[in-house]
Design a protein around this motif. Structure first.
Motif: not given
Length: 162
Positions: A1-7, A14-20, A139-145, A148-155
């Protein structure tokens, strides 16, 4: 399984920020659902590989009963807001499993290593962990707000390879 996004930001950013965020924090609000009601429980966690989290809880707690009945849950991490007007939150959703044998020992070892470096009193309760229930949220899905990086939710979500 790999991660994908429409951001507009790439998955790796995104995943680097999630890890941090996961590396810097050890508390979350765990969301579970029982037959009668949803439950929100503050919990300590330790991150594992591939954006998985390990939780250790008393066997008789209500959220443990919920996770046994329905393995779908979520974990919300809310970092302290240090910059005025900046929002940051991280929501991981998926299913929990109860690791057994070596996997359980590995998860407990990761959890203890994390807690020893953050909570000096954890050393005195190390033996007590063996009687606790161990859960791993995959985790099957991740939402990051992170405004500083982006307006809105990054999924981001998982999809099968190929």
């Amino acid at each position: 399984m790999e991660w994908n996004t429409d951001s507009s930001l790439g998955v790796s950013t995104i995943m680097e920020r999630v890890s941090t965020i996961l590396d810097e924090h050890d508390m979350c609000v765990l969301g579970t659902v029982g037959a009668q009601e949803p439950r929100l429980t503050p919990c300590f966690f330790a991150p594992l590989d591939e954006h998985r989290l390990v939780f250790v809880s008393s066997r008789g707690s209500r959220h443990v009963a919920h996770m046994r009945a329905d393995p779908h849950c979520s974990a919300l991490v809310l970092p302290e807001q240090r910059e005025q007007g900046r929002l940051v939150s991280l929501l991981l959703a998926g299913e929990v499993t109860c690791p057994q044998g070596r996997s359980r020992l590995s998860a407990l070892t990761s959890y203890m290593a994390r807690m020893l470096s953050r909570l000096p009193s954890a050393a005195s309760s190390m033996h007590g962990l063996l009687d606790k229930k161990v859960f791993v949220l995959d985790a099957e899905s991740i939402e990051l707000v992170d405004t500083r990086l982006c307006r809105g939710t990054m999924r981001v979500g998982r999809r099968p390879r190929g």
